[in-house]
Design an enzyme around this catalytic site. Structure first.
Site, mmCIF file in Angstrom:
data_model
loop_
_atom_site.group_PDB
_atom_site.id
_atom_site.type_symbol
_atom_site.label_atom_id
_atom_site.label_comp_id
_atom_site.label_asym_id
_atom_site.label_seq_id
_atom_site.Cartn_x
_atom_site.Cartn_y
_atom_site.Cartn_z
ATOM 1 N N ARG A 191 40.573 54.389 78.056
ATOM 2 C CA ARG A 191 39.453 53.805 78.813
ATOM 3 C C ARG A 191 38.231 53.673 77.886
ATOM 4 O O ARG A 191 37.860 54.600 77.177
ATOM 5 C CB ARG A 191 39.110 54.700 80.003
ATOM 6 N N VAL A 192 37.633 52.510 77.886
ATOM 7 C CA VAL A 192 36.432 52.279 77.099
ATOM 8 C C VAL A 192 35.291 52.016 78.081
ATOM 9 O O VAL A 192 35.433 51.208 79.001
ATOM 10 C CB VAL A 192 36.631 51.076 76.144
ATOM 11 N N THR A 231 25.753 60.684 77.686
ATOM 12 C CA THR A 231 25.765 59.774 76.549
ATOM 13 C C THR A 231 24.429 59.970 75.871
ATOM 14 O O THR A 231 23.478 60.404 76.523
ATOM 15 C CB THR A 231 25.864 58.317 77.078
ATOM 16 N N GLY A 270 29.790 53.753 83.427
ATOM 17 C CA GLY A 270 29.885 52.627 82.516
ATOM 18 C C GLY A 270 30.463 51.372 83.124
ATOM 19 O O GLY A 270 30.068 50.253 82.763
ATOM 20 N N GLY A 310 25.596 56.661 82.194
ATOM 21 C CA GLY A 310 25.980 56.631 83.599
ATOM 22 C C GLY A 310 27.363 56.059 83.791
ATOM 23 O O GLY A 310 28.203 56.119 82.891
HETATM 24 N N1 ASP Z 1 28.253 55.626 80.220
HETATM 25 C C1 ASP Z 1 29.262 56.515 79.739
HETATM 26 C C2 ASP Z 1 30.607 55.949 80.059
HETATM 27 O O1 ASP Z 1 30.768 55.332 81.092
HETATM 28 C C3 ASP Z 1 29.218 57.898 80.264
HETATM 29 C C4 ASP Z 1 27.883 58.442 80.662
HETATM 30 O O2 ASP Z 1 26.874 57.992 80.183
HETATM 31 O O3 ASP Z 1 27.825 59.349 81.489
HETATM 32 O O4 ASP Z 1 31.512 56.215 79.319
#
Ligand code: ASP
Length: 311
Positions: free
Chosen positions: A195-196, A167, A221, A219
């Site tokens: 999925r959000v 992200t 989420g 990370g």
């Molecule tokens: N945080 C983001 C999500 O869960 C993905 C990521 O940052 O790796 O969609």
């Protein structure tokens, strides 16, 4: 004056810095920087060229927050428009809503005159197909558990989550002391359609308040959503914690006592109203970037490693 970002945001910092130096707003700076990352086909975690969901569709999440007004805009599971951050900003500015998702978000982007396009590049499609076929490199043991849920839906999926997630985070403070934050992502590759994640959820993946500071996450989420991680950081700042203490306290709440800290993947950048910055991660070897008044170039710094769940 300062801007901080996750390391993949480095390519957006020069333009954001120019905006800040010319007296532009923190909001304009973080939006412009995010659009550059959304344009980058080699960044498979954000915008155009992002890795797709389980059925091969790229679905983007993004949010932007104005720390002065506490107004925020967000889109979830947006298809067909690379500048998710700009759609999020228009939601904030044009509608009496904070978040639009799925078809409604795309409809709104079209109404705002944005051009729809196919976001899946051949390179991203190849990795997606390899994951579906179980041909990706095996993930590290500590991260296996976190992908179990996804595996239930994706037979034979094995992949390196460092490559299939990610992200971009930006937080800026302009000359007038105003703070804004922006987050954009294509989310986890092979995620369930619709999925959000945390990125568009204000208070989870993104939060800014001029009076205290701001934080933004990358990370897993789901952890940031259930813990309200970025809102926690700002609340801890309000309670008088230092920035580092606030990040520690927020990460302490990421997992329940019975959960294995080794399975939690989370990173965060944070800024307080005095311009102090820090970035933390549950993984070692991670960095972030920043540029502040008096610097001619951005600098890359290591993140502090925090074991989640520890006070
Ligand atoms: N945080 C983001 C999500 O869960 C993905 C990521 O940052 O790796 O969609």
């Amino acid at each position: 004056m300062i801007i901080i970002a996750s390391t993949n945001g480095a390519i957006g910092i020069p333009q954001a810095w120019e905006i800040l130096e010319q007296g532009g707003t923190a909001l304009d700076a973080v939006e412009a920087a995010t659009r550059i990352v959304e344009d980058n086909p080699d960044d498979h975690t954000v915008g155009y060229g992002g890795y797709p969901n389980l059925v091969g569709d790229v679905e983007l999440d993004a949010s932007i927050m104005d720390g002065t007004t506490l107004q925020a805009g967000a889109v979830g599971a947006l298809r067909g428009y690379r500048y998710a951050i700009t759609v999020a900003r228009r939601v904030m500015e044009e509608l009496p809503h904070v978040m639009l998702a799925g078809e409604g978000a795309a409809r709104f982007a079209a109404e705002m005159g944005m051009q729809s396009e196919h976001l899946l590049t051949e390179q991203a499609a190849q990795v997606w197909r390899a994951g579906i076929d179980g041909q990706q490199p095996t993930i590290s043991a500590s991260q296996t558990a976190l992908l179990d849920e996804l595996r239930r839906h994706t037979a034979n999926l094995t992949s390196d989550p460092e490559r299939v997630s990610g992200t971009v985070n930006f937080i800026a403070q302009d000359r007038t002391g105003h703070i804004a934050s922006a987050v954009s992502t294509s989310g986890w590759a092979w995620k369930y359609p619709g999925r959000v994640g945390d990125s568009p959820v204000i208070g989870a993946g993104n939060y800014a308040d001029d009076r205290y500071g701001a934080a933004a996450c990358t990370g897993w989420g789901e952890l940031a959503i259930r813990a309200g991680t970025t809102r926690c950081v700002v609340l801890y700042l309000k309670l008088g914690y230092t920035l580092e203490e606030a990040c520690h306290a927020a990460f302490a709440d990421l997992i329940a006592p019975h959960e294995d800290p080794g399975t939690a993947i989370m990173s965060m950048v944070a800024l307080d109203r005095h311009g102090n910055h820090c970035a933390v991660s549950t993984s070692s070897g991670r960095t972030y970037v920043y540029q502040a008044a008096g610097m001619t170039n951005l600098e890359e710094l290591p993140r502090l490693v925090i074991t989640p769940g520890q006070k």
